[in-house]
Write an enzyme that holds these catalytic residues in place. Sequence first.
Site, mmCIF file in Angstrom:
data_model
loop_
_atom_site.group_PDB
_atom_site.id
_atom_site.type_symbol
_atom_site.label_atom_id
_atom_site.label_comp_id
_atom_site.label_asym_id
_atom_site.label_seq_id
_atom_site.Cartn_x
_atom_site.Cartn_y
_atom_site.Cartn_z
ATOM 1 N N GLU A 35 0.883 -1.178 0.000
ATOM 2 C CA GLU A 35 0.000 0.000 0.000
ATOM 3 C C GLU A 35 0.913 1.218 0.000
ATOM 4 O OE1 GLU A 35 -3.843 -2.061 1.561
ATOM 5 O OE2 GLU A 35 -3.390 -0.086 2.353
ATOM 6 N N CYS A 54 -1.988 9.167 2.522
ATOM 7 C CA CYS A 54 -1.771 8.571 1.200
ATOM 8 C C CYS A 54 -2.860 9.036 0.246
ATOM 9 C CB CYS A 54 -1.758 7.056 1.297
ATOM 10 S SG CYS A 54 -3.184 6.403 2.146
HETATM 11 P P1 NAD Z 1 8.637 4.613 4.280
HETATM 12 O O1 NAD Z 1 8.629 3.867 3.007
HETATM 13 O O2 NAD Z 1 9.736 5.578 4.532
HETATM 14 O O3 NAD Z 1 8.660 3.596 5.534
HETATM 15 C C1 NAD Z 1 7.650 2.657 5.764
HETATM 16 C C2 NAD Z 1 8.176 1.528 6.623
HETATM 17 O O4 NAD Z 1 9.167 0.804 5.927
HETATM 18 C C3 NAD Z 1 8.814 1.986 7.934
HETATM 19 O O5 NAD Z 1 8.410 1.128 8.970
HETATM 20 C C4 NAD Z 1 10.301 1.838 7.638
HETATM 21 O O6 NAD Z 1 11.093 1.620 8.791
HETATM 22 C C5 NAD Z 1 10.313 0.609 6.745
HETATM 23 N N1 NAD Z 1 11.470 0.444 5.871
HETATM 24 C C6 NAD Z 1 12.264 1.431 5.349
HETATM 25 N N2 NAD Z 1 13.204 0.870 4.536
HETATM 26 C C7 NAD Z 1 12.977 -0.473 4.541
HETATM 27 C C8 NAD Z 1 13.594 -1.580 3.872
HETATM 28 N N3 NAD Z 1 14.625 -1.413 3.044
HETATM 29 N N4 NAD Z 1 13.095 -2.819 4.086
HETATM 30 C C9 NAD Z 1 12.039 -3.005 4.910
HETATM 31 N N5 NAD Z 1 11.414 -1.993 5.568
HETATM 32 C C10 NAD Z 1 11.886 -0.748 5.381
HETATM 33 O O7 NAD Z 1 7.223 5.323 4.376
HETATM 34 P P2 NAD Z 1 6.635 6.294 5.516
HETATM 35 O O8 NAD Z 1 7.361 7.574 5.476
HETATM 36 O O9 NAD Z 1 6.554 5.573 6.813
HETATM 37 O O10 NAD Z 1 5.143 6.504 5.019
HETATM 38 C C11 NAD Z 1 4.782 7.473 4.080
HETATM 39 C C12 NAD Z 1 4.423 6.823 2.770
HETATM 40 O O11 NAD Z 1 3.446 5.818 2.972
HETATM 41 C C13 NAD Z 1 3.797 7.793 1.788
HETATM 42 O O12 NAD Z 1 4.288 7.554 0.489
HETATM 43 C C14 NAD Z 1 2.309 7.443 1.866
HETATM 44 O O13 NAD Z 1 1.559 7.813 0.735
HETATM 45 C C15 NAD Z 1 2.361 5.972 2.066
HETATM 46 N N6 NAD Z 1 1.126 5.456 2.661
HETATM 47 C C16 NAD Z 1 0.291 4.687 1.890
HETATM 48 C C17 NAD Z 1 -0.908 4.220 2.414
HETATM 49 C C18 NAD Z 1 -1.865 3.406 1.591
HETATM 50 O O14 NAD Z 1 -2.803 2.873 2.164
HETATM 51 N N7 NAD Z 1 -1.681 3.274 0.288
HETATM 52 C C19 NAD Z 1 -1.242 4.539 3.738
HETATM 53 C C20 NAD Z 1 -0.368 5.304 4.501
HETATM 54 C C21 NAD Z 1 0.829 5.753 3.947
#
Ligand code: NAD
Length: 455
Positions: A227, A261
Site C-alpha cells: 500500500e 496517502c
Molecule cells: P517509508 O517507506 O519511509 O517507511 C515505511 C516503513 O518501511 C517503515 O516502517 C520503515 O522503517 C520501513 N522500511 C524502510 N526501509 C525499509 C527496507 N529497506 N526494508 C524493509 N522496511 C523498510 O514510508 P513512511 O514515510 O513511513 O510513510 C509514508 C508513505 O506511505 C507515503 O508515500 C504514503 O503515501 C504511504 N502510505 C500509503 C498508504 C496506503 O494505504 N496506500 C497509507 C499510509 C501511507
Amino acid sequence: MLKIINPATEEVVQEVPTDSVSSVREKFARARENQPAWAATPLVQKLDMIQKFRGFLESDKEELARILTTEVGKPIAQARNEVQGTLGRIDFFLAKTAEILKPRSVFKDSGIEEVIAHEPLGVIANISAWNYPYFVGSNVFIPALLTGNCVLYKPSEFATLTGLAISERLQRAGVPVNAFIPLIGDGAIGSEILKHSVNGVFFTGSYPTGKKIATAVAGRMIKVQLELGGKDPVYVCDDAQVATAAEGLADGAFYNNGQSCCSVERIYVHAAIHDTFVEHFVETVKAFVLGNPMDDNTYIGAVTRPAQIDVLEKQVADALTKGAQLLVGGKKVTGRKGHYFQPTVFTNVNHTMEMMREESFGPLIGIQKVANDDEALKLMNDTKYGLTAGVYSATKARALGLMALVNSGSVYWNCCDRVSPRLPWSGRGHSGMGATLSEEGISTFLQPKAYHLRG
Ligand code: NAD
C-alpha cells in the site's frame, strides 16, 4: 537505542531499545513455532480478544491520542479521530471474519462433494507507516490475527510509541506474546525481517521502499501486498457547487498536514468556475490554524519527518521557476521550535512541475485550470500513481462517466480523502498492489484449499 523526537518541539521524548539481527531471528522462530497453536485457537476466543482490544482503544482514547500527537505532530483532535475511527474498522472485521472462514460446499453429486476451505498464510510481516499508524496497522494485524496468522509487526520508527501502545493492549486483551510480536527499529530492522522465511509481507509506506521490499522477496513466491503513495487528483466541473467543493477539497488537501496517502494532491478546475473556486479555496486555507498540535483548535500541526520540508521547498522552488503563481504560504515556518511548513497554494501550474507529478506529502497543493472534461481526464491519468481520484459535479452521470475512466483503486463523487471498512482499499501502478479492508481485506490473509471428497 531509538530516539523518539517530538517534531513539534524537537525534544527527545524517550529512548527506546531497538531490535537486533539476533532478536529478529529469535522473534521469527517464536512466531513460527507458535503459529499452529494460534491458528487452532477457536475463532470465538480470538474475537473475544480483539473485542477487548477494541475496548482498550475506546477507554484509553485520550492517552493514545496524546502519545500519537507527541511523536508524529498530528493535531490532537485529528489524533482522537484516528483512534475513534479505528473502532469502526475493528467492528467490521469482528462481524465478517466468521463468514469468510466458513468452508463452503460448492458441488455435491454422484458420490462426490467439492468444498472450498481457507487456511492462514502462516507468519506474516507487517511493516507499517507513521502517518495513520492505527488505521494502516489495524487494517493488517486485526484480520491477520483473526484468520490465524502470527504477526511480526514493525511500526514506523516515527510511530514507535504508538506501536508499543498497540502491542501492550493486544497482549493485555489476551493475544499471546508469540502471536503478535513487535519489532522496533528503522528500515534496517524492516529489511532484516525479510531475511526470514515469512509467508507474507504486508507493507504500507512509500513507493521506493515498496520497490525494495518487492525486490527483496522476489522469487520466494510469498504473498506481497503493498500500500504505497499517491498523487491523488480531483476535477471540479463547471456545474459543481463551488464553495462546498472548495471547502471540502481544502480539507482533503490539508487534513493531517497533507500527510495522507489519499490526500488531495492535484486539483483541476473547469475554466468557467476557476477563479471563484480559487477565491473560496484560498479563503478556507487562510483560516486554518497552524500551531502546537496539542491545542484543540490547531488544524495544521508539525511536519512529522524533518526531511520532508526539503522535498516541499524543492517543489516550491521548481514551481516558481516554471511560472506557477504562489497564492498563500510557500515557506517553512521560522522563529519557533519544531518542523512546520506554511499551508501553500499554487495556481497556474502544469505537469512539467514536480508538485504535479511527485507525491508532496505535506501542506502543498497545485490548482490547474482546464478547458473541458477531456482535458481533465487526460491530466488525472497522467501519473505513475493510482490510489484515489474524485469528481465534483452536480450531475451524477457526468461524474460516473469520468470516474469509470480514471485509473485508480478508489473514486469519489462530491467527496474526497475518505476510507471505508466496507470497501476495498487498493492502489494501482506505483500506489501498490493487493487490497486491505472489505471482505477482500480479510481473504487476503488466507490461502484457499480445494477439497475433493468421494464417499
Ligand atoms: P517509508 O517507506 O519511509 O517507511 C515505511 C516503513 O518501511 C517503515 O516502517 C520503515 O522503517 C520501513 N522500511 C524502510 N526501509 C525499509 C527496507 N529497506 N526494508 C524493509 N522496511 C523498510 O514510508 P513512511 O514515510 O513511513 O510513510 C509514508 C508513505 O506511505 C507515503 O508515500 C504514503 O503515501 C504511504 N502510505 C500509503 C498508504 C496506503 O494505504 N496506500 C497509507 C499510509 C501511507
